[in-house]
Design a protein around this motif. Structure first.
Motif, short mmCIF file in Angstrom:
data_model
loop_
_atom_site.label_atom_id
_atom_site.label_comp_id
_atom_site.label_asym_id
_atom_site.label_seq_id
_atom_site.Cartn_x
_atom_site.Cartn_y
_atom_site.Cartn_z
N THR A 42 -31.57 15.99 -0.98
CA THR A 42 -30.90 17.21 -1.39
C THR A 42 -30.43 17.93 -0.13
OG1 THR A 42 -32.27 17.43 -3.37
CG2 THR A 42 -31.11 19.40 -2.59
N ILE A 43 -29.14 18.18 -0.05
CA ILE A 43 -28.54 18.75 1.15
C ILE A 43 -27.91 20.08 0.78
CG2 ILE A 43 -26.84 18.39 2.98
CD1 ILE A 43 -27.09 15.38 2.38
N ALA A 44 -28.38 21.15 1.39
CA ALA A 44 -27.82 22.48 1.14
C ALA A 44 -26.73 22.75 2.16
CB ALA A 44 -28.92 23.53 1.22
N LEU A 45 -25.53 23.05 1.68
CA LEU A 45 -24.40 23.33 2.55
C LEU A 45 -24.02 24.80 2.46
CD1 LEU A 45 -22.04 20.30 1.79
CD2 LEU A 45 -23.81 20.48 3.53
N ASN A 46 -23.69 25.37 3.59
CA ASN A 46 -23.12 26.72 3.64
C ASN A 46 -21.65 26.62 3.98
OD1 ASN A 46 -25.44 28.12 3.02
ND2 ASN A 46 -26.07 28.38 5.15
N PHE A 47 -20.78 27.20 3.15
CA PHE A 47 -19.35 27.23 3.40
C PHE A 47 -19.01 28.61 3.97
CE2 PHE A 47 -20.15 24.08 0.21
CZ PHE A 47 -19.30 23.02 0.56
N LEU A 48 -18.74 28.65 5.26
CA LEU A 48 -18.56 29.90 6.00
C LEU A 48 -17.08 30.16 6.24
CD1 LEU A 48 -19.68 32.27 7.69
CD2 LEU A 48 -19.80 30.66 9.63
N ASN A 49 -16.60 31.33 5.83
CA ASN A 49 -15.20 31.70 6.03
C ASN A 49 -15.07 32.44 7.36
OD1 ASN A 49 -12.53 32.36 5.83
ND2 ASN A 49 -12.80 33.92 4.24
N VAL A 50 -14.43 31.79 8.34
CA VAL A 50 -14.25 32.42 9.65
C VAL A 50 -12.82 32.94 9.81
CG1 VAL A 50 -16.03 31.01 10.71
CG2 VAL A 50 -13.67 30.18 10.70
N GLY A 51 -12.05 32.91 8.74
CA GLY A 51 -10.68 33.42 8.80
C GLY A 51 -10.48 34.57 7.83
N ASP A 52 -9.28 34.68 7.30
CA ASP A 52 -8.96 35.74 6.34
C ASP A 52 -9.54 35.41 4.97
OD1 ASP A 52 -7.50 37.08 8.28
OD2 ASP A 52 -5.66 35.98 7.80
N ALA A 53 -9.55 36.39 4.09
CA ALA A 53 -10.13 36.22 2.75
C ALA A 53 -9.43 35.07 2.01
CB ALA A 53 -10.00 37.51 1.95
N VAL A 54 -10.23 34.32 1.27
CA VAL A 54 -9.72 33.18 0.49
C VAL A 54 -9.86 33.52 -0.99
CG1 VAL A 54 -10.01 30.75 -0.04
CG2 VAL A 54 -10.41 31.56 2.29
N GLN A 55 -8.74 33.47 -1.68
CA GLN A 55 -8.75 33.71 -3.12
C GLN A 55 -8.98 32.39 -3.84
OE1 GLN A 55 -8.51 36.82 -4.24
NE2 GLN A 55 -8.14 37.63 -2.18
N HIS A 56 -9.77 32.43 -4.90
CA HIS A 56 -10.01 31.26 -5.75
C HIS A 56 -10.58 30.07 -4.98
CE1 HIS A 56 -7.88 33.45 -8.84
NE2 HIS A 56 -6.81 33.51 -8.09
N PHE A 57 -11.51 30.35 -4.10
CA PHE A 57 -12.17 29.25 -3.39
C PHE A 57 -13.10 28.51 -4.36
CE2 PHE A 57 -15.96 27.69 -1.15
CZ PHE A 57 -15.37 26.76 -0.32
N GLU A 58 -12.98 27.19 -4.39
CA GLU A 58 -13.82 26.38 -5.27
C GLU A 58 -14.59 25.35 -4.47
OE1 GLU A 58 -13.59 23.76 -9.41
OE2 GLU A 58 -11.79 24.63 -8.53
#
Length: 404
Positions: A42-58
């Motif tokens: 089981t691998i826990a991933l963190n998706f980190l936004n280092v840019g501008d806001a992302v709409q509808h990120f899936e």
């Protein structure tokens, strides 16, 4: 379940935004843990936004990684656990998601990397003992530098014009029987193609323990076998067998002895979609317990199978005489190496039946990143396909496989 924190970059993906803004979403591993010596991590991933806001990120339903053990490379699929809905990812924020992946036993050191080249080093579990994933030195920077002028890059789990977004239940779809195409000249069914999949109807794929409900085992499966007469004029498909099933799958937890017990049972329909004298159709109910145990670097699986025919058999009333109602599945092999499997069926009263053997080997052991198997198949007996259920045949084919 043993777990450990690994703050280590394994690659970068970016999500598209609905407005013209620069967005970059980077993927970090938060924790890695395995429940037992089966190697399912089981691998826990963190998706980190280092840019501008992302709409509808899936969250991507799948990510493909490369597992390197020495100079040997294997494609590993990280599958998202559970469903996900699109969300807004503000600048500087992150979202966490759990993924699962099957890792082989028996190797000391390995490196797992994404297509971007970012990777991390770990120790794989030894066969027959509780798995402990240990982290070595990072093989990639923690967070790659972000270039604000760089264009947005969208990485999907499958590269196609139609993105696989909006499919919340895609993670419940998985392989069932082997998928392959094989050819052997000199017979009226020289080529054989098999396509197969299964779909978990309830719950979350990969759930274990308290997170798994009894109803999660209810599964729909479908297989299709195409027999291709390449030697005939216009090379027609001589027969096509359609095989939907409604089954219940019992998961196989590893016991203290290292033996995993599981199995499945259900009701299946099989027909060839023809009419008149060429029509074949049958329904049967079956049960198949299964046991798997490690033998050194190999795994041995054995599963007896019992079935009884139900419903209308007017197209082939004597099918049990030739196809029988008992069988045995046996398989031995490595996750990343040679695998040999056999399927037999027998009618003890008539003495008729069949045996089918398959052997496969990953081509990427020879040619890096070629994600196919060399696939060989032999058959001897009655009823390889429904049309010829009462005819004895011997077949020998070789080809390539996608799933084994």
């Amino acid at each position: 379940m043993p777990r450990m924190s690994i703050y280590l970059g394994v690659g970068a993906i970016a999500a598209s935004a609905t407005m013209p803004a620069v967005a970059a979403v980077q993927t970090l591993i938060s924790t890695v843990g395995v429940a037992d010596a089966s190697g399912r991590a089981t691998i826990a991933l963190n998706f980190l936004n280092v840019g501008d806001a992302v709409q509808h990120f899936e969250l991507p339903p799948r990510l493909v990684a490369d597992l390197a053990v020495g100079d040997r490379h294997t494609a590993v699929t990280l599958e998202r656990i559970g469903s996900a809905t699109p969300q807004t990812l503000a600048a500087g924020s992150f979202v966490r998601a759990d993924y699962s992946a099957s890792l082989p036993n028996g190797a000391d050191r390995a490196t797992l990397s994404l297509a971007s080249g970012a990777a991390f080093a770990l120790s794989l579990p030894k066969a027959g003992r509780d798995a402990q994933l240990a982290v070595g030195k990072p093989a990639a920077p923690l967070i790659p530098a972000h270039d604000p002028s760089a264009p947005v890059v969208v990485q999907q789990s499958f590269n196609s014009a139609r993105a696989d977004t909006g499919n919340a239940f895609l993670g419940n779809l998985s392989a069932y029987l082997p998928i392959y195409a094989a050819y052997g000249p000199g017979t009226s069914t020289a080529a054989k193609i098999q396509i197969s999949f299964k779909y978990q109807l309830f719950g979350t794929a990969g759930a274990t323990g308290a997170d798994r409900s009894w109803i999660d085992g209810l599964t729909f499966a479908y297989s299709q076998r195409l027999y291709w007469d390449l030697g005939a004029k216009s090379a027609p498909f001589r027969n096509v067998d359609y095989n939907p099933e409604l089954i219940y799958i019992v998961p196989a937890p590893v016991r203290l002895t290292g033996v995993a017990f599981g199995g499945r049972g259900g009701i299946a329909h099989e027909s060839n979609g023809r009419d008149g004298t060429a029509s074949r159709s049958t329904n049967y109910v079956y049960v198949q317990p299964m046991a798997t145990l490690p033998i050194g670097d190999y795994k041995l699986s054995v599963g007896p199978r019992l079935w009884t025919y139900v419903g209308n058999l007017s197209d082939n009333p004597d099918i049990a005489h030739f196809r029988g109602n008992t069988g045995l599945f046996a398989e031995i092999g490595q996750d990343n190496g040679l695998r040999v499997s056999t399927n037999t069926r027998l009618n003890f009263a008539s003495g008729k039946g069949a045996v089918e053997a398959e052997v496969s080997y990953p081509i990427n052991r020879w040619i890096k990143s070629l994600n196919l198997y060399v696939f060989g198949q032999g058959f001897s007996g009655y009823g390889e396909n429904l049309l010829d259920y009462n005819r004895h045949a011997n077949r020998l084919r070789i080809g390539v496989g996608l799933v084994r």
